[in-house]
Design a protein around this motif. Structure first.
Motif, mmCIF file in Angstrom:
data_model
loop_
_atom_site.group_PDB
_atom_site.id
_atom_site.type_symbol
_atom_site.label_atom_id
_atom_site.label_comp_id
_atom_site.label_asym_id
_atom_site.label_seq_id
_atom_site.Cartn_x
_atom_site.Cartn_y
_atom_site.Cartn_z
ATOM 1 N N ALA A 24 0.839 -1.205 0.000
ATOM 2 C CA ALA A 24 0.000 0.000 0.000
ATOM 3 C C ALA A 24 0.870 1.250 0.000
ATOM 4 O O ALA A 24 0.566 2.225 -0.704
ATOM 5 C CB ALA A 24 -0.931 -0.012 1.208
ATOM 6 N N ILE A 25 1.962 1.235 0.745
ATOM 7 C CA ILE A 25 2.885 2.373 0.784
ATOM 8 C C ILE A 25 3.558 2.538 -0.574
ATOM 9 O O ILE A 25 3.663 3.656 -1.100
ATOM 10 C CB ILE A 25 3.904 2.186 1.933
ATOM 11 N N VAL A 26 3.981 1.443 -1.175
ATOM 12 C CA VAL A 26 4.603 1.486 -2.508
ATOM 13 C C VAL A 26 3.605 2.046 -3.524
ATOM 14 O O VAL A 26 3.955 2.890 -4.352
ATOM 15 C CB VAL A 26 5.105 0.089 -2.931
ATOM 16 N N ARG A 27 2.357 1.604 -3.450
ATOM 17 C CA ARG A 27 1.344 2.090 -4.403
ATOM 18 C C ARG A 27 1.082 3.589 -4.236
ATOM 19 O O ARG A 27 0.884 4.298 -5.218
ATOM 20 C CB ARG A 27 0.051 1.288 -4.274
ATOM 21 N N VAL A 28 1.101 4.075 -2.995
ATOM 22 C CA VAL A 28 0.954 5.519 -2.771
ATOM 23 C C VAL A 28 2.109 6.267 -3.442
ATOM 24 O O VAL A 28 1.912 7.280 -4.105
ATOM 25 C CB VAL A 28 0.878 5.846 -1.257
ATOM 26 N N LEU A 29 3.323 5.746 -3.292
ATOM 27 C CA LEU A 29 4.482 6.378 -3.932
ATOM 28 C C LEU A 29 4.361 6.337 -5.453
ATOM 29 O O LEU A 29 4.668 7.320 -6.139
ATOM 30 C CB LEU A 29 5.775 5.703 -3.483
ATOM 31 N N LEU A 30 3.905 5.213 -5.994
ATOM 32 C CA LEU A 30 3.731 5.089 -7.440
ATOM 33 C C LEU A 30 2.641 6.028 -7.957
ATOM 34 O O LEU A 30 2.815 6.680 -8.988
ATOM 35 C CB LEU A 30 3.386 3.644 -7.810
ATOM 36 N N ASP A 31 1.540 6.106 -7.230
ATOM 37 C CA ASP A 31 0.420 6.955 -7.655
ATOM 38 C C ASP A 31 0.735 8.445 -7.563
ATOM 39 O O ASP A 31 0.064 9.253 -8.194
ATOM 40 C CB ASP A 31 -0.832 6.655 -6.820
ATOM 41 N N ASN A 32 1.719 8.786 -6.746
ATOM 42 C CA ASN A 32 2.072 10.195 -6.521
ATOM 43 C C ASN A 32 3.543 10.443 -6.861
ATOM 44 O O ASN A 32 4.210 11.246 -6.211
ATOM 45 C CB ASN A 32 1.797 10.570 -5.061
ATOM 46 N N GLU A 33 4.027 9.758 -7.852
ATOM 47 C CA GLU A 33 5.455 9.735 -8.159
ATOM 48 C C GLU A 33 6.067 11.113 -8.382
ATOM 49 O O GLU A 33 7.193 11.373 -8.000
ATOM 50 C CB GLU A 33 5.690 8.853 -9.387
ATOM 51 N N LYS A 34 5.338 12.010 -8.976
ATOM 52 C CA LYS A 34 5.896 13.331 -9.281
ATOM 53 C C LYS A 34 5.842 14.295 -8.094
ATOM 54 O O LYS A 34 6.367 15.385 -8.156
ATOM 55 C CB LYS A 34 5.166 13.936 -10.471
ATOM 56 N N ASP A 35 5.224 13.863 -6.989
ATOM 57 C CA ASP A 35 5.003 14.765 -5.866
ATOM 58 C C ASP A 35 6.095 14.766 -4.809
ATOM 59 O O ASP A 35 6.103 15.637 -3.951
ATOM 60 C CB ASP A 35 3.664 14.459 -5.195
ATOM 61 N N HIS A 36 7.003 13.791 -4.799
ATOM 62 C CA HIS A 36 8.079 13.743 -3.809
ATOM 63 C C HIS A 36 7.506 13.905 -2.406
ATOM 64 O O HIS A 36 7.732 14.881 -1.718
ATOM 65 C CB HIS A 36 9.128 14.814 -4.085
ATOM 66 N N LEU A 37 6.743 12.914 -1.985
ATOM 67 C CA LEU A 37 5.985 12.968 -0.738
ATOM 68 C C LEU A 37 6.866 12.867 0.506
ATOM 69 O O LEU A 37 7.878 12.175 0.506
ATOM 70 C CB LEU A 37 4.965 11.824 -0.707
#
Length: 157
Positions: A24-37
Motif C-alpha cells: 500500500a505504501i509502494v502504491r501511494v508512492l507510485l500513484d504520486n510519483e511526481k510529488d516527492h511525498l
C-alpha cells in the motif's frame, strides 16, 4: 513486468516480504510519483486504505525502501525529508530543478553526467555507482512578478 511486481522481486531478493501494508505504501508512492511525498503525506494517503496503519510502520517501510535502493530519501532545503522512487529506466536518480521563489520542483529525466562519469573512470580509475544533481534557482515566471510562492504563482510556472 509491472513496477509492483518488480519491487516485490527486489524485496524477495533481499529476503524481505512485500506485505499488504508495504505494498500500500509502494502504491501511494507510485500513484504520486511526481510529488516527492514526505513521510506524513505518505501516511495520510495510505491511511485511507489501512486506517489502523501506524506512522512508525510508514517510517520503517520508507527506510527499508531506501535501504533496498527502491526509493531515494531527499531534502530539498526545506528541512523535510521527501521520498522519490528510483526509475526502472535509468541507472541513476533523475535530477531536479527547484525554484527558490515558488518551490516548484521539476524532474529532469536525462542523464547529463554520462560523459563526466566516463572521464572519472578513465582519468581517476573511479567507477561512479550513483549520483544526484539538484539545480536551485528561479523560474523566469517568478522573477519580478511579485511571486511569493503561492498557488497562483506555482500554476504560472
Amino acid at each position: 513486468m509491472n513496477r509492483v511486481a518488480n519491487i516485490s522481486q527486489q524485496f524477495a531478493a533481499q529476503n524481505y516480504k512485500l506485505t499488504p501494508q508495504r505494498e500500500a505504501i509502494v502504491r501511494v508512492l507510485l500513484d504520486n510519483e511526481k510529488d516527492h511525498l514526505s513521510v506524513e503525506e505518505v501516511y495520510m494517503l495510505v491511511k485511507r486504505s489501512y486506517p489502523h496503519l501506524g506512522l512508525a510502520t510508514v517510517y520503517r517501510t520508507l527506510e527499508l525502501l531506501c535501504e533496498l535502493h527502491i526509493v531515494e530519501k531527499m531534502n530539498f532545503g526545506d528541512g523535510v525529508a521527501r521520498y522519490d522512487l528510483r526509475g526502472d529506466d535509468h541507472v541513476h536518480m533523475h535530477h531536479h530543478l527547484i525554484c527558490n521563489v515558488c518551490g516548484k520542483l521539476e524532474e529532469i529525466k536525462d542523464d547529463w553526467l554520462v560523459d563526466l562519469e566516463a572521464r572519472l573512470a578513465r582519468e581517476y580509475g573511479f567507477s561512479v555507482t550513483d549520483h544526484r544533481l539538484d539545480f536551485k534557482g528561479t523560474y523566469n515566471t517568478c522573477k519580478g512578478n511579485g511571486c511569493k510562492g503561492d498557488k497562483e504563482c506555482r500554476a504560472v510556472s
